[in-house]
Write a protein that holds these residues in place. Structure first.
Motif, PDB file in Angstrom:
ATOM      1  N   LYS A 102      52.737 -84.035 -30.114  1.00 53.22           N
ATOM      2  CA  LYS A 102      54.051 -84.594 -29.786  1.00 53.22           C
ATOM      3  C   LYS A 102      55.025 -84.395 -30.953  1.00 53.22           C
ATOM      4  O   LYS A 102      56.181 -83.976 -30.768  1.00 53.22           O
ATOM      5  N   GLU A 103      54.563 -84.686 -32.133  1.00 55.94           N
ATOM      6  CA  GLU A 103      55.452 -84.552 -33.289  1.00 55.94           C
ATOM      7  C   GLU A 103      55.885 -83.108 -33.533  1.00 55.94           C
ATOM      8  O   GLU A 103      57.043 -82.826 -33.846  1.00 55.94           O
ATOM      9  N   ILE A 104      54.938 -82.221 -33.380  1.00 58.09           N
ATOM     10  CA  ILE A 104      55.273 -80.798 -33.548  1.00 58.09           C
ATOM     11  C   ILE A 104      56.296 -80.369 -32.503  1.00 58.09           C
ATOM     12  O   ILE A 104      57.295 -79.718 -32.809  1.00 58.09           O
ATOM     13  N   ALA A 105      56.023 -80.760 -31.250  1.00 57.18           N
ATOM     14  CA  ALA A 105      56.943 -80.375 -30.171  1.00 57.18           C
ATOM     15  C   ALA A 105      58.336 -80.936 -30.431  1.00 57.18           C
ATOM     16  O   ALA A 105      59.347 -80.241 -30.254  1.00 57.18           O
ATOM     17  N   ASP A 106      58.399 -82.172 -30.886  1.00 56.83           N
ATOM     18  CA  ASP A 106      59.711 -82.764 -31.188  1.00 56.83           C
ATOM     19  C   ASP A 106      60.409 -81.996 -32.309  1.00 56.83           C
ATOM     20  O   ASP A 106      61.582 -81.647 -32.210  1.00 56.83           O
ATOM     21  N   GLU A 107      59.661 -81.739 -33.358  1.00 57.81           N
ATOM     22  CA  GLU A 107      60.267 -81.049 -34.487  1.00 57.81           C
ATOM     23  C   GLU A 107      60.725 -79.641 -34.105  1.00 57.81           C
ATOM     24  O   GLU A 107      61.796 -79.185 -34.508  1.00 57.81           O
ATOM     25  N   MET A 108      59.914 -78.959 -33.310  1.00 51.71           N
ATOM     26  CA  MET A 108      60.257 -77.586 -32.917  1.00 51.71           C
ATOM     27  C   MET A 108      61.493 -77.564 -32.028  1.00 51.71           C
ATOM     28  O   MET A 108      62.345 -76.688 -32.151  1.00 51.71           O
ATOM     29  N   ARG A 109      61.567 -78.537 -31.141  1.00 54.28           N
ATOM     30  CA  ARG A 109      62.726 -78.581 -30.230  1.00 54.28           C
ATOM     31  C   ARG A 109      64.016 -78.747 -31.028  1.00 54.28           C
ATOM     32  O   ARG A 109      65.073 -78.273 -30.615  1.00 54.28           O
ATOM     33  N   ALA A 110      63.911 -79.426 -32.175  1.00 57.01           N
ATOM     34  CA  ALA A 110      65.117 -79.745 -32.950  1.00 57.01           C
ATOM     35  C   ALA A 110      65.543 -78.622 -33.890  1.00 57.01           C
ATOM     36  O   ALA A 110      66.682 -78.588 -34.350  1.00 57.01           O
ATOM     37  N   ARG A 111      64.656 -77.707 -34.175  1.00 59.37           N
ATOM     38  CA  ARG A 111      64.987 -76.692 -35.186  1.00 59.37           C
ATOM     39  C   ARG A 111      66.057 -75.730 -34.698  1.00 59.37           C
ATOM     40  O   ARG A 111      66.002 -75.253 -33.557  1.00 59.37           O
ATOM     41  N   PRO A 112      66.976 -75.378 -35.568  1.00 58.42           N
ATOM     42  CA  PRO A 112      68.022 -74.441 -35.155  1.00 58.42           C
ATOM     43  C   PRO A 112      67.549 -72.976 -35.185  1.00 58.42           C
ATOM     44  O   PRO A 112      68.045 -72.149 -34.416  1.00 58.42           O
ATOM     45  N   ASP A 113      66.611 -72.658 -36.044  1.00 59.81           N
ATOM     46  CA  ASP A 113      66.155 -71.257 -36.150  1.00 59.81           C
ATOM     47  C   ASP A 113      65.156 -70.984 -35.050  1.00 59.81           C
ATOM     48  O   ASP A 113      64.062 -71.525 -35.024  1.00 59.81           O
ATOM     49  N   ARG A 114      65.522 -70.130 -34.120  1.00 60.73           N
ATOM     50  CA  ARG A 114      64.646 -69.937 -32.968  1.00 60.73           C
ATOM     51  C   ARG A 114      64.226 -68.484 -32.785  1.00 60.73           C
ATOM     52  O   ARG A 114      63.534 -68.148 -31.821  1.00 60.73           O
ATOM     53  N   GLY A 115      64.588 -67.602 -33.698  1.00 63.29           N
ATOM     54  CA  GLY A 115      64.254 -66.187 -33.519  1.00 63.29           C
ATOM     55  C   GLY A 115      65.109 -65.554 -32.436  1.00 63.29           C
ATOM     56  O   GLY A 115      66.039 -66.180 -31.918  1.00 63.29           O
ATOM     57  N   GLU A 116      64.768 -64.327 -32.087  1.00 70.17           N
ATOM     58  CA  GLU A 116      65.534 -63.586 -31.087  1.00 70.17           C
ATOM     59  C   GLU A 116      64.697 -63.351 -29.843  1.00 70.17           C
ATOM     60  O   GLU A 116      63.598 -62.794 -29.928  1.00 70.17           O
TER      61      GLU A 116
END
Lengths: 309, 309, 309, 309
Positions: A9-23
């Motif tokens: 859950k924590e990872i998913a939350d943190e990942m959803r919030a990150r601005p760097d998402r690749g291409e």
């Protein structure tokens, strides 16, 4: 025992919030149109515990992750004779390089670069009609994921075929050396279609369980392959599973894994869990940017690295 | 818990009896003259148990195995800045290839091919006299192996230098891109000398313990590096430790390992043991022929593969 | 003025007697079945004198010699825009190498390696049906050779297509970079067919006259191309006309020339003569073994080398 | 007969006025500091007529133009045995590429790329001290140019040596294959020095006369080499004289020529003239930008192309 639910859950939350998402991959419209904000993560262990976060049940195009399953299938069909047609060394080249083929007489370096997966597909096809071979691959995935609802996205397959000139180059090149034996169009047809299979993180994590548990799905009890073969497929995933980023993935994550250009990564923690992560944005080497970061976090918290605690 | 003494003894006996011994390296007389019948195997675990078989206490030229220790030392000196000068991807090329350097602007693909190890040596040398840098490397090995008797074989070092034109080509090439910063002769001098260190299986297995136990020698209690760094070095050993046979070694053996052209292989079973095997005959990829087979047997009997049981 | 009749006769006699004949191309049965004892030589000058020896009127498969004429045709259609799609540097690689294409983003190095000739064919095809494009090529050759009897050997074309996987790889590869714009099958179809045109030494020597005489056939009076373009095509023949044996051909013979795997060579002595030689046996670089030797003798006796008397 | 004086004057005037001058080589200060506005052109024919324009008598660093003379000298010493150590095919690679050497076992593709010229230098050195070999090269040039005032620019030689790591890589690499037989430092020392010879356009055009006139200087009457050897050296100049721009030079200019990174080009119009042009700014392939354009104009006005009128 780590609290997987919390970690995921924590990872998913943190990942959803990150601005760097690749291409997001842009070579076909079906991939280009995927929402870069999507993120899913599923961890399943041998006791049947499932920790799921984010878009765990959204189907995505598995793309090169299918190469793990076609390799498994082909080894089941022809055994070690497969290695006459494909090597098992890291390539040191981009996923679609043809240079290596010229240097090594049409033998692709491993089953997880495009050329190698096409050669493996050709082995599966052997003596069948494309439709039959494809049915066999699809049924194998449905069996592994215990979900008969898994299908091929025909639109994706059509786009792959329409743009797949570089894969056609690889196939024709291998055909010129006799490594491909079926009509090139047949082999490519099956290849483009199994890359276009759509699955969710949950389905893929389930399908990968046999690799984490000595060749046997501990939940269904089905034996898929021998323990030795499972170890060996994991070894190839570790050394070759992320194209020319395989060394970096091993260095940072420390788990056997196979990525796809759709943004999925199937990872295996032997004896611990089967894991699937999905985030469509890719890094420069063509692997899921956040997917890799999420797995790095997961391994750090669980201590699951195969390279030590 | 497997009976290591028995296993090691049986393997040593079987290996001694085998007729296929590979080809002893012949580019310098000191290696060419080694008895191909030699075979040693030592396994040491974190509880201090030692299982030794064959020529466990005969010193041999560690050659490229030194690259594991110079990498460790250089990371300790400059940390992740090291990765500006060397990559960590498998090379897909022979150990002494210069082609890759041209394609990638003088940056070697990983620290375990010759070019990469020369670049790492250059980092260690930085700001020192060759003699000092070499002293530091030697003391590090003496410390790790807890044996102050370890020395450099000056005859081997002289032969390496006399025949080392290809390494001189690599070094000059990297110097032209600024990857090598010290005088080429200095860097090569240190490189040739640390490859010429002579050690026994017992010494090397001891020296490798920190990699098997999260960066810390569990017997001496000395902390060498962080657990994370140990995992990462193990990952590089797995993907790059056997030149263009790294994929095959992972597939067959399933342990991080580093081979040397002297016939030694240092292998690490994380949390289980540190292992050193020595048999001077090499296979086509330049790795110890019987050494690899012995490790394959050991892993099969102990279940120590990092890729699953 | 040399006595061409005598020289040609003597060369033909000597060539017929030589035991070393090279190896006849064997990748398709139509070429494999050609009698290695065949030898023809025709020299035509601007005054209409014709010296013919041996099998001067036996049709053979012109194969890559057609590349000179398709280049001429394509330059006539699109002018210097052609050079956006193909370079004009020697390749330093075998005729069918794909490595160079990867390094240079799908742009073949010159119009006389297979990839380059396929790209040129694609330009000719542009906006036409394959049948029309092929008709245009054939009519151009009939016009140049002033012989409407020239035809395509459909059996050869069919064999080329059946075995032409490596050319299909090249074409698909270039298609992936947008260098090939027509359907790959169309382009390859035209390519395979124009390589399968059958001509005699006499016809080819006639067809090449415009290159020897500033772009104009001095016998018919027809202007084909400008003098500058003729010089430039000759320059490309000199630097690229014999695959990876171009340097050696320039060194030994000293004339612009283009060889075909059927054993023919068209050579141009600017201001002196157009020459065609045919002997089916090839050397290691894929060029006519006796054809090259015959031309070397001819140039030595006539003093026609472009590099000095 | 063209009015050479007028043509040369007009070209020199036009070249002096052009704003596009290429980029002066910057890897050593002695070249980087040369005035990009310099331009010289000298044409000398077999009747002793000299047409000179611009900075015809300013010495410049001949750099790779020396390779023509060292090739001539080495052929005189060992004859065709030279071709065991160096090929004569265009390289398809930049002037300092090492990739080709790996593919072809240390044999450079031709004597005009750096590796090839180093191998040729090694042949000249054989059995001599560097000083003697260098003296021989210098005396040969003084003899050809009929000017005992030609010297080596020691500052340039020192800079070449100080920055010449890539050449040292090439030399060591060839040494590892036995292609270089003398101590690498000796061979490189001679190489760096003969590249550092300073000459004027007038001196170089005089020195090249023997190549334009069948191996014999028609003014002095001295026979230098056989007519056949002159033709052959011209052929190599045509196919390999401008690195990876050789095809383009043949296409545009149509004369055998050899360029140097100092901005000079020696060109040969067989039977017509020896030509030297100098303009320090280089194009992307490392050849004199205006030098090539000037030669293109000269050939257009004189009709001297070897590929036809």
């Amino acid at each position: 025992m780590p609290d997987l639910d919390l970690i995921v859950k924590e990872i998913a939350d943190e990942m959803r919030a990150r601005p760097d998402r690749g291409e997001v991959a842009s070579y076909i419209p079906e991939l280009a149109g995927v929402d870069p904000r999507a993120f899913g993560l599923v961890v399943i262990d041998g006791a049947g515990r499932v920790a799921a976060g984010g878009d765990a049940d959204t189907p995505f195009s598995i793309q090169s992750i299918s190469k793990v399953f076609t390799l498994t299938l082909a080894l089941g069909m022809v055994g070690d004779r497969l290695w006459r047609k494909v090597g098992r060394e890291p390539s040191g080249s981009p996923f679609n390089s043809i240079v290596q083929l010229e240097r090594e007489q049409g033998i692709p370096r491993n089953p997880f670069i495009n050329a190698g997966a096409i050669a493996v597909t050709d082995v599966i096809l052997s003596g069948h009609q494309p439709r039959e071979a494809l049915g066999e691959i699809l049924r194998f995935l449905q069996f592994l994921a215990q979900d008969s609802g898994i299908t091929i996205d025909e639109t994706v397959a059509a786009s792959e075929k329409r743009t797949g000139f570089r894969n056609a180059a690889l196939a024709n090149y291998m055909r010129s050396f006799g490594v491909i034996e079926n009509p090139v169009d047949y082999t490519l047809g099956v290849y483009f279609h199994h890359c276009a299979i759509a699955m969710t993180c949950r389905q893929l994590a389930t399908a990968g369980l046999f690799l984490a548990y000595s060749g046997r799905n501990p939940l269904s009890g089905h034996s898929v392959i021998s323990a030795e073969r499972a170890r060996r497929i994991n070894a190839i995933m570790l050394t070759c599973g992320h194209y020319d980023g395989s060394g970096d993935f091993a260095y940072r994550v420390g788990l056997p894994g196979k990525s796809g250009v759709g943004g999925g990564i199937l990872a295996v923690a032997p004896g611990k869990a089967s894991i699937c992560v999905w985030s469509p944005g890719l890094d420069a080497a063509g692997n899921s940017h956040l997917g890799r970061i999420a797995l790095e976090m997961l391994v750090k918290r669980t201590g699951w690295s195969i390279f030590g605690t």
